[in-house]
Design an enzyme around this catalytic site. Structure first.
Site, PDB file in Angstrom:
ATOM      1  N   GLY A 258       0.737  -0.825   0.056  1.00 47.99           N
ATOM      2  CA  GLY A 258      -0.106   0.120  -0.020  1.00 47.99           C
ATOM      3  C   GLY A 258       0.848   1.276   0.093  1.00 47.99           C
ATOM      4  N   CYS A 261       2.951   5.330  -2.782  1.00 50.15           N
ATOM      5  CA  CYS A 261       3.967   5.170  -3.923  1.00 50.15           C
ATOM      6  C   CYS A 261       3.598   3.766  -4.945  1.00 50.15           C
ATOM      7  CB  CYS A 261       5.527   4.849  -3.309  1.00 50.15           C
ATOM      8  SG  CYS A 261       5.783   6.404  -2.582  1.00 50.15           S
TER       9      CYS A 261
END
Ligand code: UGA
Length: 438
Positions: A258, A261
């Site tokens: 998650g 990025c």
């Protein structure tokens, strides 16, 4: 050297502080006056281990200051870094409006005879640097500048050590003058410097993040096979990771990746490759596997509790990874909200992320009980779910937790606990890709 950094978010602020730490004079520019005021008062808007001390020390040494004026920054710096957000759009492609605006603003304040190196540090699609150069030229035909790509590889939670001791520095530049200045800036970091053309440097960033995401999805797919066959994914990861060509890093199975990025960069790389006429189907599978991890985990909880409605469930962890207060695109938050949507009574604890989760509207505090200690969240719980692997959880008094729980069921979404220890403590323990310990 005199440096300016436009954008005081994670990348800009940490880079600015680290450049100052090695002796450069740095001006951090941000158009958010409230953030600039905070920073000028010595308040750090994000939690990042070691950052506060670094900022305070370098401000006191007069090597670091904050302003809202791009002109001030450019007047006093030969090299100007752009570190503004490049958020995703609904189709997965990258929104470059902040970059474009900064390029115009730079063009507006560059004075004749004032040579500047404009360095893009934000994660951008290949060919963005060329567009930045075109834009500056279009709005200021007398500007003397070079555009360089210098992608950043720091991880949240260990941004300061990552920046101070990088594996490599990538400099995408076609100008020897600009390259020499970049080498001078990075000389104190004593890291290998890879000089490439502009487009290759930009591509390296998306290719690196996508490859790391691929490693995570790969091990998560292997974890599913382990579950189906009774093997242990941790042993499999150790076994393949000991091959130096593969490496053990980023082979931790769990709830999937998650943060701000990987999800965005994989999507962006898929969109970029499609736009260039060379679709990257492998990355679509990486995304698909990642998206299934949370549902598989919740299915496991359902398998034990049957119906989730009205069940008291404790969740440990809200941030997308430990050692940060960042809750953007956090699988832990998604988990909490899915449980709430099914009618479960959720109590959650996170050492740093709870405040931001509420402030940013990601968690509804009227529906989730947020507690001050991990043990408090487990009072009367019928299951404890670990969603983020904070060290604090491994060191928690689990015997006390067991006493407080209604039923000693633990679902470890990050393979953070030792199954044998959990079994000895009397828990029924489920992990990801490992046999349950009963
Ligand atoms: C990532 C990259 O690691 C950095 O090199 C890059 O500079 C940064 O993105 C960026 O583009 O700015 P970051 O998102 O801060 O850094 O965090 P990571 O440590 O890479 O973790 C990302 C996600 O992957 C987390 O949700 C983490 O829990 C998950 N992860 C990581 C796994 O599920 N398994 C692993 O083995 C490793």
């Amino acid at each position: 050297m005199d440096l300016c950094i436009i954008g005081s978010g994670y990348v800009g602020l940490v880079s600015g502080a680290c450049f100052a730490e090695v002796g450069h004079h740095v001006i951090c520019v941000d158009n958010d006056q409230k953030k600039v005021d905070k920073l000028q008062r010595g308040e750090i808007p994000i939690y990042e281990p070691g950052l506060e001390e670094l900022v305070h020390r370098n401000v006191a040494a007069r090597r670091l200051r904050f302003t809202n004026s791009i002109e001030d920054g450019l007047d006093h710096s030969q090299v100007v870094f752009i570190a503004v957000p490049t958020p995703p759009q609904s189709d997965g492609s990258v929104d470059l409006t902040y970059i474009e605006r900064v390029a115009r603003e730079i063009a507006g304040v560059l004075k004749p005879g004032q040579y500047r190196v404009i360095v893009d540090k934000s994660t951008v699609p290949v060919k963005t640097g060329e567009k930045v150069a075109d834009t500056i030229r279009r709005y200021n035909k007398d500007a003397e500048f070079d555009v360089v790509s210098n992608p950043e590889f720091l991880r949240e939670g260990c941004a300061v050590p990552d920046l101070m001791n990088p594996d490599r520095i990538v400099v995408g530049s076609s100008s020897q003058r600009a390259t020499d200045l970049m080498k001078q800036i990075y000389e104190p970091f004593r890291a290998p410097i890879l000089v490439t053309d502009l487009n290759s440097a930009e591509l390296i960033k998306h290719a690196a993040n996508s490859f790391l995401s691929l490693k995570i999805s790969y091990i998560n797919a292997v974890a599913a096979i382990c579950e189906a066959s009774g093997a242990d994914v941790e042993m499999v990861a150790d076994g393949i990771g000991m091959d130096k060509r593969i490496g053990r890093n980023f082979l931790n199975a769990g709830l999937g990746y998650g943060g701000s990025c990987f999800p965005k960069d994989v999507k962006a790389f898929i969109a970029i490759s499609r736009q260039l006429g060379t679709p990257f189907a492998l990355l679509e599978e990486v995304e698909r596997i990642n998206a299934t991890m949370l549902d598989r985990f919740i299915d496991k909880v359902r398998g034990a509790l049957w119906v989730l409605k009205d069940k008291k469930i404790a969740v440990w962890g809200l941030t997308f990874k430990p050692d940060t207060d960042d809750v953007r695109n956090s699988v832990a938050i998604e988990l909490v909200n899915k449980l709430v949507a099914e009618g479960a009574q959720v109590s959650a604890y996170d050492p740093k992320g709870a405040e931001k989760a509420v402030e940013w509207g990601l968690i509804d505090p009227t529906k989730v009980r947020l507690t001050k200690t991990p043990a408090d969240a487990t009072d009367g719980a019928e299951a404890l779910l670990l969603a983020t692997e904070w060290k604090e959880f491994a060191n928690a008094d689990l015997a006390e937790v067991k006493k407080r729980m209604h039923t000693p069921l633990v679902f470890d979404g990050r393979n953070h606990f030792n199954p044998e220890t959990m079994r000895q403590l009397g828990f029924t323990y489920y992990a990801v890709g490992r046999p349950a310990a009963v």
